[in-house]
Enzyme design. Structure first.
Site, PDB file in Angstrom:
ATOM      1  N   PHE A 101      -5.259   3.548  14.458  1.00  5.89           N
ATOM      2  CA  PHE A 101      -5.160   4.631  13.561  1.00  5.89           C
ATOM      3  C   PHE A 101      -6.112   4.232  12.844  1.00  5.89           C
ATOM      4  O   PHE A 101      -6.177   2.738  12.618  1.00  5.89           O
ATOM      5  CB  PHE A 101      -3.918   4.503  12.833  1.00  5.89           C
ATOM      6  CG  PHE A 101      -2.811   5.069  13.492  1.00  5.89           C
ATOM      7  CD1 PHE A 101      -2.005   5.596  14.892  1.00  5.89           C
ATOM      8  CD2 PHE A 101      -2.587   6.360  12.835  1.00  5.89           C
ATOM      9  CE1 PHE A 101      -1.574   6.463  14.901  1.00  5.89           C
ATOM     10  CE2 PHE A 101      -2.193   8.284  12.724  1.00  5.89           C
ATOM     11  CZ  PHE A 101      -1.269   7.845  14.187  1.00  5.89           C
TER      12      PHE A 101
ATOM     13  N   ASP B 185      -4.311  -6.531   4.901  1.00  5.33           N
ATOM     14  CA  ASP B 185      -5.928  -7.584   5.362  1.00  5.33           C
ATOM     15  C   ASP B 185      -5.742  -8.552   5.168  1.00  5.33           C
ATOM     16  O   ASP B 185      -6.058  -9.737   6.060  1.00  5.33           O
ATOM     17  CB  ASP B 185      -7.118  -6.377   5.336  1.00  5.33           C
ATOM     18  CG  ASP B 185      -7.384  -5.675   6.365  1.00  5.33           C
ATOM     19  OD1 ASP B 185      -6.911  -5.840   7.145  1.00  5.33           O
ATOM     20  OD2 ASP B 185      -7.841  -4.785   5.554  1.00  5.33           O
TER      21      ASP B 185
ATOM     22  N   LYS C 169     -13.661   1.155  14.835  1.00  3.17           N
ATOM     23  CA  LYS C 169     -12.592   0.799  15.197  1.00  3.17           C
ATOM     24  C   LYS C 169     -11.617   0.451  16.860  1.00  3.17           C
ATOM     25  O   LYS C 169     -11.277  -0.403  17.548  1.00  3.17           O
ATOM     26  CB  LYS C 169     -11.598   0.964  14.578  1.00  3.17           C
ATOM     27  CG  LYS C 169     -11.428   0.694  13.014  1.00  3.17           C
ATOM     28  CD  LYS C 169     -10.977   0.967  12.466  1.00  3.17           C
ATOM     29  CE  LYS C 169     -11.151   0.350  10.721  1.00  3.17           C
ATOM     30  NZ  LYS C 169     -10.409   1.416   9.610  1.00  3.17           N
TER      31      LYS C 169
ATOM     32  N   ASN D 178       1.129  -0.787  -0.136  1.00  6.61           N
ATOM     33  CA  ASN D 178       0.184  -0.086   0.015  1.00  6.61           C
ATOM     34  C   ASN D 178       0.972   0.812  -0.315  1.00  6.61           C
ATOM     35  O   ASN D 178       1.878   1.202  -0.143  1.00  6.61           O
ATOM     36  CB  ASN D 178      -0.685  -0.254   1.343  1.00  6.61           C
ATOM     37  CG  ASN D 178      -0.412  -0.254   2.914  1.00  6.61           C
ATOM     38  OD1 ASN D 178       0.813   1.035   3.022  1.00  6.61           O
ATOM     39  ND2 ASN D 178      -0.173  -1.494   3.520  1.00  6.61           N
TER      40      ASN D 178
ATOM     41  N   LYS E 149     -11.658  -3.197  18.718  1.00  8.68           N
ATOM     42  CA  LYS E 149     -10.527  -3.304  18.569  1.00  8.68           C
ATOM     43  C   LYS E 149      -9.793  -3.396  20.467  1.00  8.68           C
ATOM     44  O   LYS E 149      -8.843  -3.368  20.528  1.00  8.68           O
ATOM     45  CB  LYS E 149      -9.509  -2.693  17.719  1.00  8.68           C
ATOM     46  CG  LYS E 149      -9.714  -3.380  16.766  1.00  8.68           C
ATOM     47  CD  LYS E 149      -8.929  -2.644  15.937  1.00  8.68           C
ATOM     48  CE  LYS E 149      -9.154  -3.014  13.805  1.00  8.68           C
ATOM     49  NZ  LYS E 149      -8.218  -3.146  13.247  1.00  8.68           N
TER      50      LYS E 149
ATOM     51  N   LYS F 216       9.307 -16.909 -10.072  1.00  5.51           N
ATOM     52  CA  LYS F 216       8.507 -15.960 -10.438  1.00  5.51           C
ATOM     53  C   LYS F 216       7.599 -16.147 -11.329  1.00  5.51           C
ATOM     54  O   LYS F 216       7.607 -17.322 -12.956  1.00  5.51           O
ATOM     55  CB  LYS F 216       9.516 -15.078 -11.337  1.00  5.51           C
ATOM     56  CG  LYS F 216       9.614 -13.915 -12.472  1.00  5.51           C
ATOM     57  CD  LYS F 216       9.860 -13.740 -13.084  1.00  5.51           C
ATOM     58  CE  LYS F 216       9.103 -12.194 -13.527  1.00  5.51           C
ATOM     59  NZ  LYS F 216      10.444 -11.714 -14.576  1.00  5.51           N
TER      60      LYS F 216
HETATM   61  O1  PMT Z   1       3.059   6.450   6.161  1.00  6.93           O
HETATM   62  P1  PMT Z   1       2.115   7.516   5.992  1.00  6.93           P
HETATM   63  O2  PMT Z   1       2.698   7.431   4.554  1.00  6.93           O
HETATM   64  O3  PMT Z   1       2.928   8.825   6.939  1.00  6.93           O
HETATM   65  O4  PMT Z   1       0.795   7.430   6.058  1.00  6.93           O
HETATM   66  C1  PMT Z   1       0.343   7.776   7.273  1.00  6.93           C
HETATM   67  C2  PMT Z   1      -0.365   6.124   7.840  1.00  6.93           C
HETATM   68  C3  PMT Z   1      -1.926   6.999   6.382  1.00  6.93           C
HETATM   69  C4  PMT Z   1      -0.607   5.100   7.225  1.00  6.93           C
HETATM   70  C5  PMT Z   1      -1.112   6.712   9.014  1.00  6.93           C
HETATM   71  O5  PMT Z   1      -1.385   7.501   9.496  1.00  6.93           O
HETATM   72  C6  PMT Z   1      -3.007   5.048   9.338  1.00  6.93           C
HETATM   73  O6  PMT Z   1      -3.440   5.634   9.330  1.00  6.93           O
HETATM   74  N1  PMT Z   1      -1.978   4.346   9.759  1.00  6.93           N
HETATM   75  C7  PMT Z   1      -3.045   3.061   9.775  1.00  6.93           C
HETATM   76  C8  PMT Z   1      -3.262   2.949   7.874  1.00  6.93           C
HETATM   77  C9  PMT Z   1      -4.213   0.668   8.367  1.00  6.93           C
HETATM   78  O7  PMT Z   1      -4.209   0.321   8.284  1.00  6.93           O
HETATM   79  O8  PMT Z   1      -5.512   1.506   8.880  1.00  6.93           O
HETATM   80  P2  PMT Z   1      -6.626   0.665   9.090  1.00  6.93           P
HETATM   81  O9  PMT Z   1      -8.261   1.556   8.788  1.00  6.93           O
HETATM   82  O10 PMT Z   1      -7.061  -0.541   8.045  1.00  6.93           O
HETATM   83  O11 PMT Z   1      -6.550   0.123  10.112  1.00  6.93           O
HETATM   84  C10 PMT Z   1      -7.262   0.291  11.989  1.00  6.93           C
HETATM   85  C11 PMT Z   1      -5.693  -0.407  12.174  1.00  6.93           C
HETATM   86  O12 PMT Z   1      -6.062  -1.689  12.688  1.00  6.93           O
HETATM   87  C12 PMT Z   1      -4.121   0.565  12.538  1.00  6.93           C
HETATM   88  O13 PMT Z   1      -3.513   0.546  13.005  1.00  6.93           O
HETATM   89  C13 PMT Z   1      -3.182  -0.608  11.790  1.00  6.93           C
HETATM   90  O14 PMT Z   1      -2.225  -0.247  11.940  1.00  6.93           O
HETATM   91  C14 PMT Z   1      -4.089  -1.780  12.732  1.00  6.93           C
HETATM   92  N2  PMT Z   1      -4.216  -2.883  11.733  1.00  6.93           N
HETATM   93  C15 PMT Z   1      -5.188  -3.560  10.512  1.00  6.93           C
HETATM   94  C16 PMT Z   1      -5.049  -4.429   9.557  1.00  6.93           C
HETATM   95  C17 PMT Z   1      -4.028  -5.787  10.498  1.00  6.93           C
HETATM   96  N3  PMT Z   1      -4.377  -7.026   9.868  1.00  6.93           N
HETATM   97  N4  PMT Z   1      -3.539  -5.050  11.331  1.00  6.93           N
HETATM   98  C18 PMT Z   1      -3.413  -4.311  12.154  1.00  6.93           C
HETATM   99  O15 PMT Z   1      -2.879  -4.064  13.467  1.00  6.93           O
END
Ligand code: PMT
Length: 400
Positions: free
Chosen positions: A323, A278, A337, A209, A341, A288
């Site tokens: 986040f 995810d 979330k 991503n 969580k 490959k």
């Molecule tokens: O890295 P930059 O370019 O500075 O950009 C910053 C950012 C946009 C990446 C950051 O600000 C941000 O939003 N990070 C979280 C991105 C994300 O995966 O969000 P989500 O809404 O999909 O996930 C929610 C939370 O669960 C996040 O804290 C994530 O780390 C966590 N997660 C998600 C999926 C997973 N399988 N395991 C997790 O722990």
């Protein structure tokens, strides 16, 4: 946080120069020692006497003027400064700094500076949108200058759009974020995750991503500067780890899961800024994949949700921060979330907004506290956002 700090404040010639008086006054009020440099055009808008009265220090203007405080003002105002703030920063000064031109006191001392330099542009809307100005800003960011972007609104010439000097409070938050060192996190171990995980398809390809890691690295650097022991679990990025942090490099979501769980027992604060995939490929090809049919189907399976797993295992005394990167329904998804969580704080960013989310040096976030409080932050440098998140973590830990 800035008491006793030496702030060199450069004021350049725009109508927003009058707002720099408020900034000088508030920085002084917070205990900083503020030394103002005015360009010749700034003197057309505000009198030096205003700044002298507000800061208690003489104002500097000419490259060859003598000073009763400094033997060589153009060097000492740079080397003694904890930070140089240029507010307002006109298109002219941005252009000169982007090209290493030093033809007055301010531009000369910025070249001699080793401390953080914070530029706060303010100008006519069309000037700010001009491609030359935008190129200069990109170049300055590459050189490591920090920015507080101008705000949208009506500017003095009657135009409406982005160009108005940011509010004094926003600039002060950015200053505090950059130099407001306290030791208020000493004794805490903070685990931060950063970057975008890579899920392999075959030995040469992966799914990932747009995360650059900037937000997570800013958090790690900010926590370290406040005295915490920091473990930074990072997916691949092109960033240098901040000094003093313990870097644990990982690739995939499953690697990150393992690293997080290994370090979790010793951590009191966990901040998950990483963008974790995810899904991953059910089968990773050993060689490959060859271009054969007209289409190719990859079977994906769910990755572990690391944060949800932490939420399930949460111990007393641990503060868990997640986040949410959203493109719509930010509030609803954020609240889901936060509760789903078992988090103490959720930092939501709408990644479609200019100046927010992936790759940028700034972010625009909304903090959702488990207790129900919601706080919206303006566009801020990621370091300043990081400090505000850490302030919120400490508030939560104090029971606030
Ligand atoms: O890295 P930059 O370019 O500075 O950009 C910053 C950012 C946009 C990446 C950051 O600000 C941000 O939003 N990070 C979280 C991105 C994300 O995966 O969000 P989500 O809404 O999909 O996930 C929610 C939370 O669960 C996040 O804290 C994530 O780390 C966590 N997660 C998600 C999926 C997973 N399988 N395991 C997790 O722990």
């Amino acid at each position: 946080m800035i008491e006793g700090k030496f702030v060199t404040l450069g004021v350049t010639g725009g109508i927003a120069a009058y707002k720099a008086a408020d900034l000088a006054s508030k920085l002084t009020g917070r205990g900083a020692s503020v030394h103002v440099i005015m360009t010749r055009s700034a003197g057309e808008f505000v009198r030096p006497l205003t700044f002298e009265a507000l800061t208690g220090n003489p104002v500097h203007a000419g490259l060859f003027d003598s000073s009763r405080l400094f033997r060589m003002p153009h060097i000492e105002l740079a080397t003694r400064a904890d930070i140089i703030v240029v507010a307002p920063a006109t298109a002219n000064v941005l252009g000169k700094l982007a090209h290493g031109i030093a033809d007055d006191l301010l531009t000369t001392l910025v070249l001699a500076a080793t401390c953080p330099v914070l530029l706060c542009p303010a100008m006519n809307v069309n000037m700010y949108a001009n491609r030359a100005v935008q190129h200069n800003i990109v170049r300055l960011k590459e050189y490591g200058f920090h920015f507080v972007d101008p705000e949208e609104g009506r500017v003095a010439c009657g135009h409406f759009g982005r160009g108005r000097l940011a509010e004094t409070g926003t600039i002060i938050s950015a200053v505090e974020g950059l130099i407001g060192k306290t030791e208020d996190m000493r004794g805490l171990t903070v685990m931060v995750t950063a970057g975008g995980t890579r899920e392999p398809i075959d030995p040469v390809r992966y799914i990932s991503n747009r995360s650059s890691g900037k937000m997570g690295y800013a958090l790690a650097g900010a926590a370290s500067s406040r005295g915490a022991r920091v473990i930074l679990i990072s997916a691949p990025t092109s960033l240098e780890p901040p000094p003093g942090v313990e870097l644990v490099p990982v690739e995939s979501a499953r690697d990150m899961h393992e690293a997080v769980m290994n370090h979790y027992p010793g951590a009191q604060v966990v901040i998950k800024a990483a963008a974790v995939a995810d899904y991953r490929c059910e089968r990773v090809a050993g060689h490959k994949i060859k271009k054969e049919g007209e289409s190719l189907t990859l079977e994906l399976v769910r990755n572990p949700d690391i944060l949800a797993d932490l939420g399930r295992r949460k111990r007393a005394g641990v503060t868990l921060v997640g986040f949410a990167a959203e493109t719509r329904d930010l509030e609803e998804n954020a609240r889901q979330k936060l509760a789903g969580k078992n988090l103490d704080l959720l930092v939501a960013n709408d990644v479609t907004m200019p100046g927010a989310g992936f790759g940028s040096d700034t972010n625009i976030v909304k903090l959702f506290f488990a207790g129900g409080k919601v706080e919206s932050l303006p566009v801020m440098d990621k370091t300043a956002v990081a400090h505000r998140i850490l302030d919120a973590v400490l508030e939560i830990r104090r029971g606030g």
